[in-house]
Design a protein around this motif. Structure first.
Motif, PDB file in Angstrom:
ATOM      1  N   SER A  33       0.830  -1.198   0.000  1.00 30.70           N
ATOM      2  CA  SER A  33       0.000   0.000   0.000  1.00 30.70           C
ATOM      3  C   SER A  33       0.861   1.242   0.000  1.00 30.70           C
ATOM      4  O   SER A  33       2.007   1.226   0.462  1.00 30.70           O
ATOM      5  CB  SER A  33      -0.873   0.048   1.257  1.00 30.70           C
ATOM      6  N   GLU A  34       0.255   2.331  -0.474  1.00 35.41           N
ATOM      7  CA  GLU A  34       0.866   3.641  -0.314  1.00 35.41           C
ATOM      8  C   GLU A  34       0.381   4.187   1.026  1.00 35.41           C
ATOM      9  O   GLU A  34      -0.817   4.124   1.338  1.00 35.41           O
ATOM     10  CB  GLU A  34       0.383   4.545  -1.448  1.00 35.41           C
ATOM     11  N   VAL A  35       1.295   4.724   1.824  1.00 33.32           N
ATOM     12  CA  VAL A  35       0.890   5.333   3.092  1.00 33.32           C
ATOM     13  C   VAL A  35       0.297   6.710   2.794  1.00 33.32           C
ATOM     14  O   VAL A  35       0.997   7.596   2.303  1.00 33.32           O
ATOM     15  CB  VAL A  35       2.086   5.466   4.056  1.00 33.32           C
ATOM     16  N   VAL A  36      -0.977   6.878   3.061  1.00 33.40           N
ATOM     17  CA  VAL A  36      -1.662   8.154   2.810  1.00 33.40           C
ATOM     18  C   VAL A  36      -1.590   9.045   4.054  1.00 33.40           C
ATOM     19  O   VAL A  36      -1.278  10.225   3.975  1.00 33.40           O
ATOM     20  CB  VAL A  36      -3.132   7.903   2.410  1.00 33.40           C
ATOM     21  N   VAL A  37      -1.858   8.450   5.205  1.00 32.11           N
ATOM     22  CA  VAL A  37      -1.667   9.132   6.480  1.00 32.11           C
ATOM     23  C   VAL A  37      -0.909   8.164   7.373  1.00 32.11           C
ATOM     24  O   VAL A  37      -1.449   7.106   7.731  1.00 32.11           O
ATOM     25  CB  VAL A  37      -3.010   9.502   7.153  1.00 32.11           C
ATOM     26  N   GLU A  38       0.325   8.492   7.708  1.00 29.66           N
ATOM     27  CA  GLU A  38       1.125   7.586   8.533  1.00 29.66           C
ATOM     28  C   GLU A  38       0.551   7.533   9.951  1.00 29.66           C
ATOM     29  O   GLU A  38       0.391   6.465  10.521  1.00 29.66           O
ATOM     30  CB  GLU A  38       2.582   8.028   8.562  1.00 29.66           C
TER      31      GLU A  38
END
Lengths: 128, 128
Positions: free
Chosen positions: B99-104
């Protein structure tokens, strides 16, 4: 410390507005949960295991909370509004699970427990 | 910033040694990945959505990394050892997704990007 995972299964062509999710839905939910939730995370599925494989979940979020009871009480109060907002970004029905946080993050000493005191943290941050 | 999720589907009576996973397998994997992985997280499934519902996944972990390429290169080098260790804690075949981290994490300013400079961070930490 517990983690409430909300995972939206991937299907070809299904609608999921990642921008609305990140900028509108998640901040709204956090505002309603208040202190029942310490923080949340959001991710966007990119790929599955093999070459060209789609991700199992098109998007996921997690609410890190001190307790299940606290989360449930807050959700109960605001559940209608939260659930009512889902249609604004997707029609996918999410898989939801509650987990115990075993390792919150491996590079920090705190494992599965909340900070309990005020204090100053001074540290050197290094690029990864 | 990307996240490699490894999720072990729940099934009644299936073996999963959470202690080995936390104390032996995950630290070993992190040692092999080295700087290709910034940190990892581990969780233990407790419950699904409804009362008495089992969790979808008995255990999950995630590797937070700067890039897919870095992760894959490190995994390729040590994959045999990592995969060979799985039998020591489970027979369950995991679901894996990138996944792409959108909000860490929503309570920190840094969102989906790595720190790039040395610096001091001084802050007041408040109990949750």
């Amino acid at each position: 410390m517990i983690k409430v995972n909300v995972m939206y299964p991937y299907s070809e062509g299904a609608r999921f507005d990642h921008v609305y999710y990140r900028d509108r839905h998640m901040p709204m939910v956090k505002a309603r949960l208040g202190r029942a939730c310490t923080y949340y995370t959001v991710e966007k599925g990119l790929a599955g295991r093999g070459p060209g494989a789609p991700p199992a979940f098109v998007a996921m979020c997690a609410f890190i909370c001190d307790s299940v009871e606290g989360y449930k009480a807050a959700f109960q109060e605001h559940g209608a509004e939260i659930l009512g907002d889902i249609g604004n970004y997707t029609d996918i029905a999410p898989v939801i699970q509650i987990s115990e946080v075993v390792v919150e993050r491996s590079d920090r000493a705190r494992t599965g427990s909340s900070p309990t005191t005020f204090g100053y943290r001074i540290g050197l941050s290094e690029s990864g």
